[in-house]
Design an enzyme around this catalytic site. Structure first.
Site, mmCIF file in Angstrom:
data_model
loop_
_atom_site.group_PDB
_atom_site.id
_atom_site.type_symbol
_atom_site.label_atom_id
_atom_site.label_comp_id
_atom_site.label_asym_id
_atom_site.label_seq_id
_atom_site.Cartn_x
_atom_site.Cartn_y
_atom_site.Cartn_z
ATOM 1 C CD GLU A 258 1.716 2.992 0.073
ATOM 2 O OE1 GLU A 258 0.587 2.445 -0.011
ATOM 3 O OE2 GLU A 258 1.876 4.207 0.186
ATOM 4 C CB CYS A 292 -2.280 4.569 1.453
ATOM 5 S SG CYS A 292 -0.768 4.847 2.393
#
Length: 519
Positions: A258, A292
């Site tokens: 990720e 993020c």
């Protein structure tokens, strides 16, 4: 262990690359050396502990490879219980590491978010674990049972980042425990208080053969991905993610990465509104942009640029006055990160780009708080347009046609998240159909990362693999196809000697000519 079959250990290469100053500019920087964060110590004991924990969990897998549903539910219940039971200490640890951290947001994401994922998994575990029937050709297989079953992978390594120390370590842990695995967590050295608390929490409710937390610095971080895990999850920046994947590949370890990226918000001409700005700015203020899936930059119709900027100013003045010095403004994780963000803004100013600071208070080195700053129509060669910003800086780029905005996004790396704002459903669907991203939202931002049932992850440079819900359960499971032979089958046609029976089967499908081949 050889690297790429050349007889070279990957660790020196990891050490040389990960300690390079360039990697200090990413997020989740588990592989950069920082004085005072605990990683300037000798990691020999931590590495020995890691290896011992791995051996302990590997032996436990051999003794009991597939825990039943009751044990998995107990594990998930223990996780939900400990995260809620440590609420006040989690708040304190976050404040210690970030200098300033909003307590209510800690409750919402770091505590309730994790507990919610654990409870959701427990509630759906029976359906997830059930064998999934698959269709089969009864003419060939008769009454055979054909199904896909999901078995635990075994021992999973989890490298978690600093920006959400509990949510991004214990959230994926819920998926891993639901899938019946054993897990070793390596949290970030950038959040020493949170990492120490994670270690204490997991040791309180889990035996070492079930869940272990190891803490240390650069040497431990380099060692971690070189072990022969059954699966490895890394959350962080793409540069280090590439190195993690390379190290894992030496043992053919499957990875979930990720990695974030520059997530755009595309504002349609019909949605340069106060509500759109509230969604975009509100998301950008969360954790001071250290998220993020926050909005990295906005694409706004050229004729709406002035209105958009004024709406941002109005929103900040009326909804969150004095935000940069308030307890709701999370501190930047380190002074070095704060200096990097200030440098991004100063580079834009030096180039003559319009910079709008939405607060009278400048960056505070004591609290590491920084005001929201707009950068209007920056050229693409500025660092803030080339790097993931990961801070409270919002570039605003103009476009002339919606197709131009889509092309601009598509010319870059595929982002972890993409957000489109429009009242025209067809226009929204067109943007979604002509772009690619890990996840997306229409008329809001980042919510795709907060839905327990919705698989979460990236694509291309923003990562691969999914966690959350059934997608996470399957990500950390081995999908095992099983055939249970029944009666009235023709399996024997596959075995030599081949003759009339095989020819008859082929002829029934292809015709008489097909049975004997071309004439």
């Amino acid at each position: 262990m050889d690297a790429a079959g050349k007889g070279v250990s990957p660790r020196p290469r990891l050490a040389a690359t990960m300690s390079h100053p360039r990697w200090a500019k990413g997020r989740a920087m588990n592989f950069t050396r920082t004085v005072g964060s605990g990683d300037d110590q000798d990691d020999a004991d931590a590495i020995a502990e890691l290896r011992a924990a791995f051996a302990t969990q590997r032996a436990a897998v051999l003794r009991g490879p597939a825990p039943g549903i009751d044990q998995r539910r107990r594990n998930l219940g223990a996780l939900a219980g400990v995260i809620t039971g440590y609420r006040h200490r989690i708040r304190d640890a976050l404040s210690a590491d970030f200098a300033v951290h909003p307590q209510g947001f800690a409750d919402l994401v770091e505590i309730l978010g994790v507990a919610g994922r654990a409870v959701f998994a427990a509630e759906h575990l029976e359906a997830w674990m059930a064998p999934e029937p698959r269709p089969a050709d009864t003419g060939l297989l008769g009454t055979a049972g054909v199904s896909m079953s999901y078995q635990p992978k075994g021992v999973i390594g989890l490298i978690s980042p600093w920006n959400f120390p509990f949510d991004l370590s214990l959230g994926p842990l819920a998926d891993m425990l639901a899938a019946g695995n054993r897990v070793i967590i390596k949290p970030s050295e950038y959040t020493p208080a949170c990492s120490a608390l994670l270690r204490e929490m997991m040791a309180e409710v889990f035996a070492p053969e079930q869940v272990t937390v190891v803490t240390g610095g650069l040497d431990l971080a380099q060692e971690f991905p070189t072990l022969p895990w059954d699966h490895l999850l890394y959350t962080g920046n793409p540069e280090v993610g590439r190195l993690v994947a390379r190290a894992a590949a030496e043992n053919l370890v499957p990875t979930t990465l990720e990695l974030g990226g520059k997530c755009p918000a595309i504002v349609h001409e019909d949605s340069v509104t106060a509500d759109t700005v509230a969604q975009i700015v509100g998301t950008k203020l969360v954790k001071s942009g250290q998220m993020c899936i926050t909005v990295d930059y906005c694409l706004v119709p050229r004729e709406g640029m002035g209105r958009f900027t004024e709406l941002v100013k109005t929103h900040m003045r009326e909804q969150v006055p004095g935000f940069a010095s308030s307890p709701d403004c999370t501190g930047i994780i380190t002074e070095r990160h704060l200096n990097r963000l200030v440098a991004l803004v100063e580079e834009a100013r030096a180039r003559g780009v319009e910079v709008v600071q939405i607060d009278d208070a400048g960056p505070n080195t004591a609290t590491r708080q920084m005001p929201l700053t707009l950068v209007v129509d920056p050229p693409d060669d500025l660092a803030l347009m080339r790097e993931e910003i990961f801070g409270p800086i919002l570039p605003i780029k103009p476009y002339d046609r919606i197709e131009d905005a889509v092309s601009y996004v598509n010319e870059g790396d595929r982002p972890l998240g993409l957000y489109v704002f429009t009242q025209d459903e067809a226009a929204a669907e067109q943007v979604l159909a002509t772009t690619a991203s890990g996840g997306a939202c229409v008329n809001t931002c980042a919510v795709q990362g907060a839905v327990p049932a919705l698989g979460f992850g990236g694509i291309g440079r923003s990562g691969h693999g999914r966690h959350h819900g059934v997608d996470g359960f399957r990500e950390f499971s081995n999908p095992r196809g099983i055939v249970r032979r029944g009666k009235d089958d023709l399996i024997g046609v596959m075995f030599p000697p081949y003759g009339d029976l095989l020819n008859g089967v082929v002829a029934s499908v292809l015709g008489a000519a097909g049975a004997g081949g071309a004439e």
